[in-house]
Design a protein around this motif. Structure first.
Motif, PDB file in Angstrom:
ATOM      1  N   LYS A  78      16.355 -69.657 -97.171  1.00 51.43           N
ATOM      2  CA  LYS A  78      17.599 -69.708 -96.137  1.00 51.43           C
ATOM      3  C   LYS A  78      17.308 -68.527 -95.200  1.00 51.43           C
ATOM      4  O   LYS A  78      17.349 -67.554 -95.613  1.00 51.43           O
ATOM      5  CB  LYS A  78      18.711 -69.539 -97.111  1.00 51.43           C
ATOM      6  N   ILE A  79      17.690 -69.348 -93.940  1.00 53.32           N
ATOM      7  CA  ILE A  79      17.743 -68.051 -92.988  1.00 53.32           C
ATOM      8  C   ILE A  79      19.064 -67.656 -92.755  1.00 53.32           C
ATOM      9  O   ILE A  79      20.018 -68.210 -92.793  1.00 53.32           O
ATOM     10  CB  ILE A  79      17.317 -68.766 -91.512  1.00 53.32           C
ATOM     11  N   VAL A  80      19.164 -66.128 -92.892  1.00 49.41           N
ATOM     12  CA  VAL A  80      20.328 -65.411 -92.615  1.00 49.41           C
ATOM     13  C   VAL A  80      20.474 -65.020 -91.370  1.00 49.41           C
ATOM     14  O   VAL A  80      21.582 -64.787 -90.496  1.00 49.41           O
ATOM     15  CB  VAL A  80      20.001 -64.214 -93.718  1.00 49.41           C
ATOM     16  N   TYR A  81      19.339 -64.528 -90.609  1.00 51.02           N
ATOM     17  CA  TYR A  81      19.350 -63.807 -89.223  1.00 51.02           C
ATOM     18  C   TYR A  81      18.015 -63.981 -88.783  1.00 51.02           C
ATOM     19  O   TYR A  81      17.196 -64.095 -89.239  1.00 51.02           O
ATOM     20  CB  TYR A  81      19.775 -62.376 -89.266  1.00 51.02           C
ATOM     21  N   ILE A  89      15.767 -63.641 -94.231  1.00 51.78           N
ATOM     22  CA  ILE A  89      15.971 -64.606 -95.150  1.00 51.78           C
ATOM     23  C   ILE A  89      16.443 -64.357 -96.447  1.00 51.78           C
ATOM     24  O   ILE A  89      16.161 -63.101 -97.085  1.00 51.78           O
ATOM     25  CB  ILE A  89      14.616 -65.689 -95.100  1.00 51.78           C
ATOM     26  N   GLU A  90      17.173 -65.383 -97.202  1.00 52.33           N
ATOM     27  CA  GLU A  90      17.395 -65.268 -98.422  1.00 52.33           C
ATOM     28  C   GLU A  90      16.604 -66.238 -99.382  1.00 52.33           C
ATOM     29  O   GLU A  90      16.395 -67.245 -99.215  1.00 52.33           O
ATOM     30  CB  GLU A  90      18.737 -65.772 -98.933  1.00 52.33           C
ATOM     31  N   LYS A  91      15.769 -65.517-100.155  1.00 55.11           N
ATOM     32  CA  LYS A  91      14.669 -66.231-101.280  1.00 55.11           C
ATOM     33  C   LYS A  91      15.377 -66.659-102.482  1.00 55.11           C
ATOM     34  O   LYS A  91      15.919 -65.809-103.067  1.00 55.11           O
ATOM     35  CB  LYS A  91      13.514 -65.110-101.390  1.00 55.11           C
ATOM     36  N   ILE A  95       9.374 -68.524-105.866  1.00 56.01           N
ATOM     37  CA  ILE A  95       8.596 -68.519-105.000  1.00 56.01           C
ATOM     38  C   ILE A  95       8.109 -67.169-104.578  1.00 56.01           C
ATOM     39  O   ILE A  95       8.815 -66.176-104.597  1.00 56.01           O
ATOM     40  CB  ILE A  95       9.297 -69.424-103.631  1.00 56.01           C
ATOM     41  N   LEU A  96       6.641 -66.931-104.305  1.00 56.41           N
ATOM     42  CA  LEU A  96       6.086 -65.846-103.849  1.00 56.41           C
ATOM     43  C   LEU A  96       6.604 -65.306-102.407  1.00 56.41           C
ATOM     44  O   LEU A  96       6.811 -66.275-101.736  1.00 56.41           O
ATOM     45  CB  LEU A  96       4.713 -65.858-104.012  1.00 56.41           C
ATOM     46  N   SER A  97       6.754 -64.080-102.229  1.00 62.89           N
ATOM     47  CA  SER A  97       7.048 -63.459-100.746  1.00 62.89           C
ATOM     48  C   SER A  97       5.806 -63.870-100.017  1.00 62.89           C
ATOM     49  O   SER A  97       5.908 -63.810 -98.708  1.00 62.89           O
ATOM     50  CB  SER A  97       7.055 -62.123-100.907  1.00 62.89           C
ATOM     51  N   SER A 135      15.321 -63.188-106.647  1.00 58.56           N
ATOM     52  CA  SER A 135      15.766 -63.705-105.470  1.00 58.56           C
ATOM     53  C   SER A 135      16.541 -62.801-104.589  1.00 58.56           C
ATOM     54  O   SER A 135      16.571 -61.629-104.974  1.00 58.56           O
ATOM     55  CB  SER A 135      16.921 -64.896-105.917  1.00 58.56           C
ATOM     56  N   GLY A 136      16.820 -63.262-103.466  1.00 57.96           N
ATOM     57  CA  GLY A 136      17.632 -62.118-102.430  1.00 57.96           C
ATOM     58  C   GLY A 136      17.010 -62.201-101.204  1.00 57.96           C
ATOM     59  O   GLY A 136      16.365 -62.915-100.697  1.00 57.96           O
ATOM     60  N   LEU A 137      17.474 -60.960-100.577  1.00 56.83           N
ATOM     61  CA  LEU A 137      17.177 -60.699 -99.033  1.00 56.83           C
ATOM     62  C   LEU A 137      15.748 -60.030 -98.961  1.00 56.83           C
ATOM     63  O   LEU A 137      15.251 -59.212 -99.487  1.00 56.83           O
ATOM     64  CB  LEU A 137      18.273 -59.808 -98.604  1.00 56.83           C
TER      65      LEU A 137
END
Length: 293
Positions: A78-81, A89-91, A95-97, A135-137
């Motif tokens: 999800k795009i945050v900015y 993004i919020e992952k 899923i791998l970075s 998960s997260g930013l």
């Protein structure tokens, strides 16, 4: 989706980003940038994402407060900015970075496809990482210059980076710190030692936010960013992260690794502007019947 634009007429010279902030009655700069970078602005009927575009009196600016639908449709990202130099993004978990092999599905692959679809001549440059099941930013650079600045000045640029974890049991102390030296064995299992074992020094601060006796919601702040640091340090405390199949105790109330990077504050690598991002507590972490401590 057909966007609905509101038309504004330029009456005095100014840059486009400033114009958007003024036109939308003092909307925040980050929100104005999100509208612009998301494709919601046209100048003289031409789409633009250029923040510093110099406007002239007589030009017509059209602004849509909605973001074009379908530009990034992914259950994992999800795009945050977004702006021309970086994307935050919020992952989701799972899923791998970045890819560990040529065919591995990862956030970078999702973003590169998004850039291609939106006709942006850039790729996602990895600056930092989260484990597959965390998960997260995350912030990715869109230019080599931004990548180099972020990578080489990471400790000075990042002002606050925090995680939330749902851990097993109730911690006896409501806040504290864990320090140790972390070292991997040949099987890539990270061991923790209270004395220097030739590994890397790691320091984690923690604060209990809620508990229901069986589990606790803990906020964690890292002084160092070592591999598996949070997971190993919570194991050291005897309260491992829930759902951790590698360092946990089998406690898995929500069916996933209960670790989330919820706050990321840093200075923009090109402008120096302070940026602050925070995501809500994931639903499974909330301890609905928990008591505030």
């Amino acid at each position: 989706m057909q966007l609905q634009y509101t038309t504004y007429h330029v009456k005095q010279p100014m840059q486009l980003l400033q114009f958007i902030e003024h036109a939308l009655n003092g909307v925040s700069r980050s929100r104005a940038k999100a509208i612009l970078s998301g494709g919601g602005v046209r100048v003289d009927r031409k789409n633009t994402r250029q923040f510093d575009l110099e406007l002239r009196p007589g030009q017509v600016v059209e602004i849509s407060k909605r973001k074009p639908k379908g530009e990034l449709q992914s259950k994992f990202v999800k795009i945050v900015y977004e702006d021309p130099q970086i994307i935050v993004i919020e992952k989701a978990p799972g899923i791998l970075s970045m890819a560990t092999s040529h065919h591995a599905f990862c956030v970078k692959q999702v973003l590169d496809y998004y850039f291609h679809r939106t006709h942006q001549k850039c790729t996602a440059h990895v600056v930092h990482r989260l484990d597959r099941d965390t998960s997260g930013l995350l912030v990715y650079a869109k230019t080599l210059q931004a990548e180099q600045i972020l990578e080489h000045n990471w400790r000075d640029i990042v002002t606050d980076r925090r995680y939330l974890a749902l851990v097993s049991g109730e911690l006896p102390q409501k806040q504290g710190s864990v320090e140790s030296w972390l070292k991997d064995n040949k099987a890539y299992f990270t061991y923790s030692s209270p004395v220097d074992n030739g590994g890397k020094y790691a320091l984690t601060h923690y604060r209990v936010l809620r508990t229901d006796g069986k589990h606790s919601l803990v906020e964690l702040k890292l002084e160092t960013g070592r591999k598996n640091q949070i997971r190993v340090h919570m194991q050291d405390l005897g309260h491992p992260v829930c759902g951790d199949i590698k360092y946990g105790n089998g406690d898995d109330p929500i069916g996933r690794l209960a670790l989330h990077a919820y706050r990321l504050n840093f200075y923009h690598p090109m402008t120096g502007e302070p940026l602050r991002f925070e995501t809500p507590v994931p639903k499974g972490f909330r301890l609905g019947t928990a008591q505030q401590k």
